[in-house]
Motif scaffolding. Sequence first.
Motif, PDB file in Angstrom:
ATOM      1  N   MET A  97      35.827  49.249  53.368  1.00 15.10           N
ATOM      2  CA  MET A  97      35.405  48.531  54.560  1.00 15.10           C
ATOM      3  C   MET A  97      36.067  49.131  55.794  1.00 15.10           C
ATOM      4  SD  MET A  97      33.727  45.622  55.702  1.00 15.10           S
ATOM      5  CE  MET A  97      33.621  44.479  54.377  1.00 15.10           C
ATOM      6  N   LYS A  98      37.362  49.443  55.662  1.00 15.02           N
ATOM      7  CA  LYS A  98      38.099  50.010  56.795  1.00 15.02           C
ATOM      8  C   LYS A  98      37.513  51.363  57.188  1.00 15.02           C
ATOM      9  CE  LYS A  98      42.791  50.852  58.355  1.00 15.02           C
ATOM     10  NZ  LYS A  98      44.197  50.873  57.994  1.00 15.02           N
ATOM     11  N   ASP A  99      37.136  52.159  56.186  1.00 17.16           N
ATOM     12  CA  ASP A  99      36.532  53.468  56.459  1.00 17.16           C
ATOM     13  C   ASP A  99      35.193  53.311  57.179  1.00 17.16           C
ATOM     14  OD1 ASP A  99      38.648  54.763  55.269  1.00 17.16           O
ATOM     15  OD2 ASP A  99      37.654  54.927  53.313  1.00 17.16           O
ATOM     16  N   GLN A 100      34.405  52.307  56.770  1.00 12.99           N
ATOM     17  CA  GLN A 100      33.131  52.056  57.434  1.00 12.99           C
ATOM     18  C   GLN A 100      33.346  51.702  58.898  1.00 12.99           C
ATOM     19  OE1 GLN A 100      31.349  48.915  55.143  1.00 12.99           O
ATOM     20  NE2 GLN A 100      30.227  50.333  53.822  1.00 12.99           N
ATOM     21  N   ILE A 101      34.343  50.885  59.145  1.00 12.16           N
ATOM     22  CA  ILE A 101      34.628  50.477  60.522  1.00 12.16           C
ATOM     23  C   ILE A 101      35.073  51.677  61.351  1.00 12.16           C
ATOM     24  CG2 ILE A 101      36.161  49.079  61.967  1.00 12.16           C
ATOM     25  CD1 ILE A 101      36.034  46.945  59.729  1.00 12.16           C
ATOM     26  N   GLN A 102      35.918  52.536  60.769  1.00 15.40           N
ATOM     27  CA  GLN A 102      36.354  53.731  61.485  1.00 15.40           C
ATOM     28  C   GLN A 102      35.179  54.660  61.785  1.00 15.40           C
ATOM     29  OE1 GLN A 102      39.410  55.216  58.873  1.00 15.40           O
ATOM     30  NE2 GLN A 102      41.047  54.172  60.006  1.00 15.40           N
ATOM     31  N   THR A 103      34.300  54.811  60.805  1.00 16.28           N
ATOM     32  CA  THR A 103      33.119  55.650  60.999  1.00 16.28           C
ATOM     33  C   THR A 103      32.226  55.067  62.086  1.00 16.28           C
ATOM     34  OG1 THR A 103      33.201  56.341  58.687  1.00 16.28           O
ATOM     35  CG2 THR A 103      31.119  56.677  59.852  1.00 16.28           C
ATOM     36  N   LEU A 104      31.994  53.764  62.026  1.00 21.88           N
ATOM     37  CA  LEU A 104      31.182  53.118  63.055  1.00 21.88           C
ATOM     38  C   LEU A 104      31.841  53.222  64.431  1.00 21.88           C
ATOM     39  CD1 LEU A 104      29.984  49.942  61.134  1.00 21.88           C
ATOM     40  CD2 LEU A 104      28.556  51.839  61.941  1.00 21.88           C
ATOM     41  N   SER A 105      33.143  53.153  64.458  1.00 18.69           N
ATOM     42  CA  SER A 105      33.868  53.287  65.726  1.00 18.69           C
ATOM     43  C   SER A 105      33.674  54.679  66.317  1.00 18.69           C
ATOM     44  CB  SER A 105      35.348  52.997  65.515  1.00 18.69           C
ATOM     45  OG  SER A 105      36.057  53.195  66.698  1.00 18.69           O
ATOM     46  N   ARG A 106      33.774  55.686  65.477  1.00 19.15           N
ATOM     47  CA  ARG A 106      33.552  57.062  65.953  1.00 19.15           C
ATOM     48  C   ARG A 106      32.109  57.223  66.440  1.00 19.15           C
ATOM     49  NH1 ARG A 106      36.941  58.486  61.485  1.00 19.15           N
ATOM     50  NH2 ARG A 106      35.114  58.869  60.203  1.00 19.15           N
ATOM     51  N   LEU A 107      31.164  56.659  65.697  1.00 14.37           N
ATOM     52  CA  LEU A 107      29.757  56.737  66.099  1.00 14.37           C
ATOM     53  C   LEU A 107      29.542  56.013  67.431  1.00 14.37           C
ATOM     54  CD1 LEU A 107      26.896  57.649  65.451  1.00 14.37           C
ATOM     55  CD2 LEU A 107      26.608  55.562  64.108  1.00 14.37           C
ATOM     56  N   ALA A 108      30.164  54.859  67.592  1.00 18.18           N
ATOM     57  CA  ALA A 108      30.056  54.117  68.854  1.00 18.18           C
ATOM     58  C   ALA A 108      30.642  54.935  70.005  1.00 18.18           C
ATOM     59  CB  ALA A 108      30.749  52.763  68.744  1.00 18.18           C
ATOM     60  N   ASP A 109      31.765  55.609  69.753  1.00 18.07           N
ATOM     61  CA  ASP A 109      32.363  56.469  70.784  1.00 18.07           C
ATOM     62  C   ASP A 109      31.420  57.601  71.175  1.00 18.07           C
ATOM     63  OD1 ASP A 109      34.659  54.927  70.858  1.00 18.07           O
ATOM     64  OD2 ASP A 109      35.813  56.271  69.543  1.00 18.07           O
ATOM     65  N   LEU A 110      30.826  58.230  70.164  1.00 19.50           N
ATOM     66  CA  LEU A 110      29.888  59.324  70.444  1.00 19.50           C
ATOM     67  C   LEU A 110      28.699  58.832  71.257  1.00 19.50           C
ATOM     68  CD1 LEU A 110      29.875  61.197  67.008  1.00 19.50           C
ATOM     69  CD2 LEU A 110      30.865  61.990  69.165  1.00 19.50           C
ATOM     70  N   ARG A 111      28.164  57.698  70.859  1.00 19.71           N
ATOM     71  CA  ARG A 111      27.017  57.155  71.593  1.00 19.71           C
ATOM     72  C   ARG A 111      27.425  56.700  72.992  1.00 19.71           C
ATOM     73  NH1 ARG A 111      23.060  54.377  67.106  1.00 19.71           N
ATOM     74  NH2 ARG A 111      22.695  56.320  65.982  1.00 19.71           N
ATOM     75  N   GLY A 112      28.638  56.196  73.129  1.00 18.66           N
ATOM     76  CA  GLY A 112      29.144  55.828  74.448  1.00 18.66           C
ATOM     77  C   GLY A 112      29.269  57.050  75.354  1.00 18.66           C
ATOM     78  N   ASN A 113      29.741  58.162  74.769  1.00 16.99           N
ATOM     79  CA  ASN A 113      29.824  59.409  75.531  1.00 16.99           C
ATOM     80  C   ASN A 113      28.445  59.865  75.977  1.00 16.99           C
ATOM     81  OD1 ASN A 113      32.605  59.572  75.323  1.00 16.99           O
ATOM     82  ND2 ASN A 113      32.550  60.879  73.515  1.00 16.99           N
ATOM     83  N   LYS A 114      27.472  59.733  75.085  1.00 16.95           N
ATOM     84  CA  LYS A 114      26.113  60.131  75.446  1.00 16.95           C
ATOM     85  C   LYS A 114      25.590  59.259  76.586  1.00 16.95           C
ATOM     86  CE  LYS A 114      21.517  61.036  73.727  1.00 16.95           C
ATOM     87  NZ  LYS A 114      20.632  61.163  72.588  1.00 16.95           N
ATOM     88  N   VAL A 115      25.872  57.969  76.541  1.00 21.31           N
ATOM     89  CA  VAL A 115      25.435  57.073  77.616  1.00 21.31           C
ATOM     90  C   VAL A 115      26.084  57.493  78.936  1.00 21.31           C
ATOM     91  CG1 VAL A 115      25.599  54.705  78.495  1.00 21.31           C
ATOM     92  CG2 VAL A 115      24.844  55.113  76.156  1.00 21.31           C
ATOM     93  N   ARG A 116      27.378  57.801  78.906  1.00 17.26           N
ATOM     94  CA  ARG A 116      28.064  58.224  80.135  1.00 17.26           C
ATOM     95  C   ARG A 116      27.474  59.527  80.675  1.00 17.26           C
ATOM     96  NH1 ARG A 116      31.917  55.588  77.350  1.00 17.26           N
ATOM     97  NH2 ARG A 116      32.729  57.367  76.203  1.00 17.26           N
ATOM     98  N   GLN A 117      27.149  60.451  79.775  1.00 13.80           N
ATOM     99  CA  GLN A 117      26.518  61.706  80.207  1.00 13.80           C
ATOM    100  C   GLN A 117      25.155  61.431  80.833  1.00 13.80           C
ATOM    101  OE1 GLN A 117      26.381  64.077  76.652  1.00 13.80           O
ATOM    102  NE2 GLN A 117      28.459  64.879  76.931  1.00 13.80           N
ATOM    103  N   MET A 118      24.405  60.550  80.199  1.00 10.12           N
ATOM    104  CA  MET A 118      23.078  60.216  80.729  1.00 10.12           C
ATOM    105  C   MET A 118      23.193  59.537  82.096  1.00 10.12           C
ATOM    106  SD  MET A 118      20.900  61.285  78.443  1.00 10.12           S
ATOM    107  CE  MET A 118      19.419  60.492  78.981  1.00 10.12           C
ATOM    108  N   LEU A 119      24.189  58.676  82.258  1.00  6.24           N
ATOM    109  CA  LEU A 119      24.405  58.038  83.562  1.00  6.24           C
ATOM    110  C   LEU A 119      24.709  59.088  84.625  1.00  6.24           C
ATOM    111  CD1 LEU A 119      26.477  54.873  82.591  1.00  6.24           C
ATOM    112  CD2 LEU A 119      24.214  54.900  83.662  1.00  6.24           C
TER     113      LEU A 119
END
Length: 141
Positions: free
Chosen positions: A1-23
């Motif tokens: 479960m902890k690994d899933q959360i870490q993976t999702l956190s990294r994915l959220a960070d990547l998508r957040g970076n993409k949103v900032r780039q798009m902005l």
Amino acid sequence: MKDQIQTLSRLADLRGNKVRQMLGRVTYQQNLCQRYRNNIAGLERLCSFSVPVSTPLQRHNQQQYKATLHKMIELQRRELILAEENLKRIQRELMVAMRNEKVVVQVMEAKIDQWQQLLARQEQKIQDGLAAQAWMRGRLA
């Protein structure tokens, strides 16, 4: 479960970076559109000026000057139309990226809630076990 959360956190960070780039791209494109509008307005102001002409050569030069300005205005208008279309496309991509980021964040929050509930149940089991042991020792003593 902890690994899933870490993976999702990294994915959220990547998508957040993409949103900032798009902005950033949206802001750049908006500024570009505004520059085209300002260029068009400036060129139109130049076209509106009129000076007295006394010779046919001066009249011809003034007509050529204004014709050139009108061509430049038309070019700027075409560029503005393309820039606005590009801005609309980037804004659509931004909305998709923001939705994707939000989905990952919601999934991650749900996983964190599940993990916290699991930890709370495990803690409760430990506490119940300790309470049962203390009760048994109290009865035996």
